[in-house]
Design a protein around this motif. Sequence first.
Motif, PDB file in Angstrom:
ATOM      1  N   LEU A   1     -11.387  -4.325 -14.755  1.00  0.00           N
ATOM      2  CA  LEU A   1     -12.515  -5.084 -14.216  1.00  0.00           C
ATOM      3  C   LEU A   1     -13.797  -4.780 -14.993  1.00  0.00           C
ATOM      4  O   LEU A   1     -14.607  -5.664 -15.264  1.00  0.00           O
ATOM      5  CB  LEU A   1     -12.697  -4.753 -12.736  1.00  0.00           C
ATOM      6  CG  LEU A   1     -13.804  -5.478 -11.993  1.00  0.00           C
ATOM      7  CD1 LEU A   1     -13.548  -6.979 -11.966  1.00  0.00           C
ATOM      8  CD2 LEU A   1     -13.921  -4.946 -10.575  1.00  0.00           C
ATOM      9  N   CYS A   2     -13.992  -3.535 -15.375  1.00  0.00           N
ATOM     10  CA  CYS A   2     -15.161  -3.114 -16.150  1.00  0.00           C
ATOM     11  C   CYS A   2     -15.171  -3.832 -17.502  1.00  0.00           C
ATOM     12  O   CYS A   2     -14.165  -3.823 -18.214  1.00  0.00           O
ATOM     13  CB  CYS A   2     -15.101  -1.600 -16.353  1.00  0.00           C
ATOM     14  SG  CYS A   2     -16.189  -0.982 -17.638  1.00  0.00           S
ATOM     15  N   PRO A   3     -16.293  -4.446 -17.878  1.00  0.00           N
ATOM     16  CA  PRO A   3     -16.354  -5.165 -19.159  1.00  0.00           C
ATOM     17  C   PRO A   3     -16.044  -4.284 -20.380  1.00  0.00           C
ATOM     18  O   PRO A   3     -15.418  -4.753 -21.333  1.00  0.00           O
ATOM     19  CB  PRO A   3     -17.791  -5.680 -19.219  1.00  0.00           C
ATOM     20  CG  PRO A   3     -18.222  -5.754 -17.797  1.00  0.00           C
ATOM     21  CD  PRO A   3     -17.525  -4.619 -17.103  1.00  0.00           C
ATOM     22  N   PHE A   4     -16.447  -3.027 -20.351  1.00  0.00           N
ATOM     23  CA  PHE A   4     -16.187  -2.134 -21.488  1.00  0.00           C
ATOM     24  C   PHE A   4     -14.697  -1.849 -21.622  1.00  0.00           C
ATOM     25  O   PHE A   4     -14.130  -1.935 -22.713  1.00  0.00           O
ATOM     26  CB  PHE A   4     -16.975  -0.824 -21.307  1.00  0.00           C
ATOM     27  CG  PHE A   4     -16.892   0.094 -22.496  1.00  0.00           C
ATOM     28  CD1 PHE A   4     -17.715  -0.093 -23.592  1.00  0.00           C
ATOM     29  CD2 PHE A   4     -15.978   1.139 -22.518  1.00  0.00           C
ATOM     30  CE1 PHE A   4     -17.629   0.752 -24.709  1.00  0.00           C
ATOM     31  CE2 PHE A   4     -15.897   1.985 -23.614  1.00  0.00           C
ATOM     32  CZ  PHE A   4     -16.725   1.787 -24.706  1.00  0.00           C
ATOM     33  N   VAL A   5     -14.048  -1.543 -20.508  1.00  0.00           N
ATOM     34  CA  VAL A   5     -12.600  -1.280 -20.529  1.00  0.00           C
ATOM     35  C   VAL A   5     -11.846  -2.559 -20.878  1.00  0.00           C
ATOM     36  O   VAL A   5     -10.898  -2.532 -21.659  1.00  0.00           O
ATOM     37  CB  VAL A   5     -12.124  -0.694 -19.183  1.00  0.00           C
ATOM     38  CG1 VAL A   5     -10.613  -0.493 -19.173  1.00  0.00           C
ATOM     39  CG2 VAL A   5     -12.839   0.625 -18.892  1.00  0.00           C
ATOM     40  N   ARG A   6     -12.293  -3.687 -20.330  1.00  0.00           N
ATOM     41  CA  ARG A   6     -11.641  -4.975 -20.606  1.00  0.00           C
ATOM     42  C   ARG A   6     -11.722  -5.309 -22.110  1.00  0.00           C
ATOM     43  O   ARG A   6     -10.734  -5.733 -22.709  1.00  0.00           O
ATOM     44  CB  ARG A   6     -12.281  -6.090 -19.794  1.00  0.00           C
ATOM     45  CG  ARG A   6     -11.687  -7.475 -20.089  1.00  0.00           C
ATOM     46  CD  ARG A   6     -12.274  -8.547 -19.194  1.00  0.00           C
ATOM     47  NE  ARG A   6     -11.786  -8.466 -17.843  1.00  0.00           N
ATOM     48  CZ  ARG A   6     -10.618  -8.937 -17.430  1.00  0.00           C
ATOM     49  NH1 ARG A   6      -9.818  -9.530 -18.274  1.00  0.00           N
ATOM     50  NH2 ARG A   6     -10.247  -8.820 -16.182  1.00  0.00           N
ATOM     51  N   ALA A   7     -12.869  -5.114 -22.713  1.00  0.00           N
ATOM     52  CA  ALA A   7     -13.028  -5.402 -24.145  1.00  0.00           C
ATOM     53  C   ALA A   7     -12.095  -4.531 -24.974  1.00  0.00           C
ATOM     54  O   ALA A   7     -11.458  -5.013 -25.920  1.00  0.00           O
ATOM     55  CB  ALA A   7     -14.478  -5.197 -24.566  1.00  0.00           C
ATOM     56  N   HIS A   8     -12.001  -3.259 -24.620  1.00  0.00           N
ATOM     57  CA  HIS A   8     -11.094  -2.353 -25.343  1.00  0.00           C
ATOM     58  C   HIS A   8      -9.644  -2.809 -25.168  1.00  0.00           C
ATOM     59  O   HIS A   8      -8.889  -2.853 -26.140  1.00  0.00           O
ATOM     60  CB  HIS A   8     -11.271  -0.917 -24.849  1.00  0.00           C
ATOM     61  CG  HIS A   8     -10.336   0.035 -25.504  1.00  0.00           C
ATOM     62  ND1 HIS A   8     -10.543   0.519 -26.776  1.00  0.00           N
ATOM     63  CD2 HIS A   8      -9.160   0.568 -25.084  1.00  0.00           C
ATOM     64  CE1 HIS A   8      -9.535   1.319 -27.106  1.00  0.00           C
ATOM     65  NE2 HIS A   8      -8.692   1.356 -26.079  1.00  0.00           N
ATOM     66  N   ALA A   9      -9.282  -3.168 -23.942  1.00  0.00           N
ATOM     67  CA  ALA A   9      -7.908  -3.597 -23.662  1.00  0.00           C
ATOM     68  C   ALA A   9      -7.565  -4.882 -24.418  1.00  0.00           C
ATOM     69  O   ALA A   9      -6.445  -5.029 -24.932  1.00  0.00           O
ATOM     70  CB  ALA A   9      -7.714  -3.788 -22.164  1.00  0.00           C
ATOM     71  N   GLN A  10      -8.511  -5.793 -24.509  1.00  0.00           N
ATOM     72  CA  GLN A  10      -8.261  -7.041 -25.238  1.00  0.00           C
ATOM     73  C   GLN A  10      -8.083  -6.792 -26.733  1.00  0.00           C
ATOM     74  O   GLN A  10      -7.254  -7.432 -27.372  1.00  0.00           O
ATOM     75  CB  GLN A  10      -9.387  -8.040 -24.988  1.00  0.00           C
ATOM     76  CG  GLN A  10      -9.322  -8.621 -23.597  1.00  0.00           C
ATOM     77  CD  GLN A  10     -10.499  -9.515 -23.263  1.00  0.00           C
ATOM     78  OE1 GLN A  10     -11.594  -9.359 -23.803  1.00  0.00           O
ATOM     79  NE2 GLN A  10     -10.290 -10.445 -22.337  1.00  0.00           N
ATOM     80  N   LYS A  11      -8.831  -5.858 -27.289  1.00  0.00           N
ATOM     81  CA  LYS A  11      -8.706  -5.532 -28.718  1.00  0.00           C
ATOM     82  C   LYS A  11      -7.382  -4.855 -29.037  1.00  0.00           C
ATOM     83  O   LYS A  11      -6.893  -4.934 -30.160  1.00  0.00           O
ATOM     84  CB  LYS A  11      -9.849  -4.608 -29.158  1.00  0.00           C
ATOM     85  CG  LYS A  11     -11.175  -5.279 -29.269  1.00  0.00           C
ATOM     86  CD  LYS A  11     -12.237  -4.275 -29.690  1.00  0.00           C
ATOM     87  CE  LYS A  11     -13.621  -4.870 -29.589  1.00  0.00           C
ATOM     88  NZ  LYS A  11     -14.666  -3.866 -29.816  1.00  0.00           N
ATOM     89  N   HIS A  12      -6.828  -4.163 -28.042  1.00  0.00           N
ATOM     90  CA  HIS A  12      -5.597  -3.385 -28.254  1.00  0.00           C
ATOM     91  C   HIS A  12      -4.499  -3.854 -27.303  1.00  0.00           C
ATOM     92  O   HIS A  12      -3.731  -3.057 -26.784  1.00  0.00           O
ATOM     93  CB  HIS A  12      -5.901  -1.891 -28.048  1.00  0.00           C
ATOM     94  CG  HIS A  12      -6.992  -1.391 -28.928  1.00  0.00           C
ATOM     95  ND1 HIS A  12      -6.774  -1.044 -30.243  1.00  0.00           N
ATOM     96  CD2 HIS A  12      -8.316  -1.209 -28.693  1.00  0.00           C
ATOM     97  CE1 HIS A  12      -7.925  -0.653 -30.779  1.00  0.00           C
ATOM     98  NE2 HIS A  12      -8.872  -0.754 -29.864  1.00  0.00           N
ATOM     99  N   ARG A  13      -4.418  -5.155 -27.125  1.00  0.00           N
ATOM    100  CA  ARG A  13      -3.532  -5.762 -26.133  1.00  0.00           C
ATOM    101  C   ARG A  13      -2.078  -5.312 -26.262  1.00  0.00           C
ATOM    102  O   ARG A  13      -1.452  -4.941 -25.260  1.00  0.00           O
ATOM    103  CB  ARG A  13      -3.620  -7.280 -26.252  1.00  0.00           C
ATOM    104  CG  ARG A  13      -3.245  -8.008 -24.980  1.00  0.00           C
ATOM    105  CD  ARG A  13      -3.353  -9.497 -25.205  1.00  0.00           C
ATOM    106  NE  ARG A  13      -4.150 -10.381 -24.481  1.00  0.00           N
ATOM    107  CZ  ARG A  13      -4.449 -10.414 -23.194  1.00  0.00           C
ATOM    108  NH1 ARG A  13      -4.092  -9.489 -22.419  1.00  0.00           N
ATOM    109  NH2 ARG A  13      -5.131 -11.367 -22.663  1.00  0.00           N
ATOM    110  N   GLU A  14      -1.531  -5.348 -27.457  1.00  0.00           N
ATOM    111  CA  GLU A  14      -0.117  -5.002 -27.643  1.00  0.00           C
ATOM    112  C   GLU A  14       0.155  -3.537 -27.340  1.00  0.00           C
ATOM    113  O   GLU A  14       1.109  -3.218 -26.629  1.00  0.00           O
ATOM    114  CB  GLU A  14       0.338  -5.342 -29.057  1.00  0.00           C
ATOM    115  CG  GLU A  14       0.596  -6.814 -29.252  1.00  0.00           C
ATOM    116  CD  GLU A  14       1.220  -7.114 -30.594  1.00  0.00           C
ATOM    117  OE1 GLU A  14       2.027  -6.298 -31.087  1.00  0.00           O
ATOM    118  OE2 GLU A  14       0.895  -8.182 -31.146  1.00  0.00           O
ATOM    119  N   GLU A  15      -0.651  -2.644 -27.878  1.00  0.00           N
ATOM    120  CA  GLU A  15      -0.382  -1.215 -27.679  1.00  0.00           C
ATOM    121  C   GLU A  15      -0.663  -0.748 -26.261  1.00  0.00           C
ATOM    122  O   GLU A  15      -0.185   0.317 -25.850  1.00  0.00           O
ATOM    123  CB  GLU A  15      -1.149  -0.359 -28.680  1.00  0.00           C
ATOM    124  CG  GLU A  15      -2.641  -0.328 -28.461  1.00  0.00           C
ATOM    125  CD  GLU A  15      -3.391   0.387 -29.568  1.00  0.00           C
ATOM    126  OE1 GLU A  15      -3.831   1.518 -29.330  1.00  0.00           O
ATOM    127  OE2 GLU A  15      -3.530  -0.208 -30.653  1.00  0.00           O
TER     128      GLU A  15
END
Length: 99
Positions: free
Chosen positions: A78-92
Amino acid sequence: MTDVNIIFTETETKGRYAATQPGVKGAAELTISKVTPTLIIADHTAVPDSMRGLGIGRALVDRLIADARAKRQRIVPLCPFVRAHAQKHREELADVIQW
């Protein structure tokens, strides 16, 4: 980034990672909400100006992910910072992020 100290505290329904670094004023934090024993929500990340650019936010997210994997939990970013990181590293992060 060296000597980052991250402490996790929790209650029955909430959790908080707090990061400090010797010689740097302030503390960064990442908060979570516990939905079930296997599902958590990354609510909020805050890094004070004195810690920006030192990789402290990333260290908090890395610790959150490592802890979730160890506990076999999934994270709702939900947090934008965590979401951005998760989107950049979606596969891993597919094993730990719940979209």
